[in-house]
Design a protein around this motif. Structure first.
Motif, PDB file in Angstrom:
ATOM      1  N   GLU A   1      -4.127   7.549   3.756  1.00 41.91           N
ATOM      2  CA  GLU A   1      -3.045   7.410   3.019  1.00 41.91           C
ATOM      3  C   GLU A   1      -3.147   6.650   1.910  1.00 41.91           C
TER       4      GLU A   1
ATOM      5  N   TRP B   1      -9.169  -7.132   8.365  1.00 38.96           N
ATOM      6  CA  TRP B   1      -9.011  -6.081   7.557  1.00 38.96           C
ATOM      7  C   TRP B   1     -10.467  -5.834   6.557  1.00 38.96           C
TER       8      TRP B   1
ATOM      9  N   TRP C   1      -4.658   4.978   7.920  1.00 44.02           N
ATOM     10  CA  TRP C   1      -4.150   4.167   6.726  1.00 44.02           C
ATOM     11  C   TRP C   1      -5.159   4.139   5.607  1.00 44.02           C
ATOM     12  N   ARG C   2      -6.195   4.235   5.908  1.00 45.44           N
ATOM     13  CA  ARG C   2      -7.244   4.647   4.693  1.00 45.44           C
ATOM     14  C   ARG C   2      -6.893   6.041   3.785  1.00 45.44           C
TER      15      ARG C   2
ATOM     16  N   TRP D   1     -14.376  -0.402   8.264  1.00 43.61           N
ATOM     17  CA  TRP D   1     -13.027   0.236   9.086  1.00 43.61           C
ATOM     18  C   TRP D   1     -13.691   1.463   9.755  1.00 43.61           C
TER      19      TRP D   1
ATOM     20  N   ARG E   1      -8.292   2.684  11.625  1.00 39.66           N
ATOM     21  CA  ARG E   1      -7.482   2.631  10.570  1.00 39.66           C
ATOM     22  C   ARG E   1      -7.811   3.874   9.568  1.00 39.66           C
TER      23      ARG E   1
ATOM     24  N   THR F   1       0.961  -1.090   0.047  1.00 36.80           N
ATOM     25  CA  THR F   1      -0.001  -0.040   0.039  1.00 36.80           C
ATOM     26  C   THR F   1       0.974   1.356   0.013  1.00 36.80           C
ATOM     27  N   ASP F   2       2.256   1.342  -0.242  1.00 35.69           N
ATOM     28  CA  ASP F   2       2.967   2.532  -0.100  1.00 35.69           C
ATOM     29  C   ASP F   2       3.600   2.522  -1.526  1.00 35.69           C
TER      30      ASP F   2
END
Length: 254
Positions: A155, A139, A152-153, A145, A149, A31-32
């Motif tokens: 991002e 997850w 993270w969402r 979510w 989270r 995810t990055d």
């Protein structure tokens, strides 16, 4: 400035290429992007090395197409990196990989020893554990979510677009399930083919890359050293960045 290559199947691969000196290839995790996971290392190491840091297929600037997760996505990413290196021809590289990128770094070293003169891999196990699959079931569904989270969402949306959020998360979970159903191997079976010097690093607080799995992986690689970093979880570059940089630089100068 980002550079681009087009792979044999038409996929776009974008990569940073900074500094000069012995070449390094940096592979980010799930995810990055190169900059979001590896920015600190890019900035530090490019003073002394040529740093090649791609956004992996389907992530960040390496689109179209959007990211997908077939059960062989680790091997696909390794093949993409071989094609990138064949294209730009920096000479044999030391590959630095984190998490998903760590597994693909080891696959690359096993399959294309002509391209790789060393590997540093952290957040790695060589196999997909049932513990990992059990953990990531939480997850799903992404629509449920909560605030835990939210960061993270946000991002994922900022790096890859809203349309990638659910397919990315669900795709990884389904791939992990398929890998475990097929026996769990990612790169353990090919590990004895890795002949270059290798450093494996995991945090002592790793939850799902099990210590016994990374020890078994290290034992299978002929020229390998394993380090556990204290007071660190999965993301050593975030939890203990100075320790990680010290270990990487010691490896590179040895």
């Amino acid at each position: 400035m980002l550079h681009n290559v087009t792979l044999h199947d038409g996929a776009l691969l974008a990569y940073h290429d900074l500094g000069s000196g012995p070449p390094l290839l940096l592979l980010h995790g799930f995810t990055d992007t190169a900059r979001s996971h590896m920015g600190l290392l890019i900035d530090d190491l490019s003073h002394d090395y040529r740093v090649i840091a791609p956004d992996l297929r389907g992530y960040g600037a390496s689109r179209p197409p959007n990211r997908t997760f077939p059960p062989d996505f680790y091997q696909r990413d390794a093949a993409d990196m071989a094609e990138l290196l064949d294209s730009i021809q920096p000479g044999p590289v030391v590959v630095l990989g984190f998490s998903d990128g760590a597994e693909s770094a080891l696959v690359l070293a096993a399959r294309r020893p002509d391209l790789v003169r060393g590997v540093v891999a952290w957040g790695v196990a060589g196999v997909m554990s049932q513990a990992m699959v059990d953990a990531v079931q939480d997850w799903l569904p992404v629509s449920a979510w909560d605030e835990r989270r939210a960061a993270w969402r946000q991002e994922i949306i900022e790096l890859h677009g809203r349309e990638q959020l659910e397919p990315m998360i669900e795709g990884w979970v389904r791939a992990a399930e398929a890998i475990v159903a097929a026996g769990g191997d990612i790169c353990l079976r090919e590990a004895p083919q890795i002949r270059c010097p290798t450093l494996l690093i995991n945090g002592d607080g790793e939850q799902n890359n099990l210590p016994e799995d990374v020890r078994r992986l290290a034992a299978a690689i002929p020229n390998c050293r394993l380090e556990f970093v204290t007071n660190s979880g999965h993301s050593i570059q975030d939890d203990q960045p100075a320790v990680l940089i010290r270990l990487i630089r010691q490896f590179l100068t040895s």
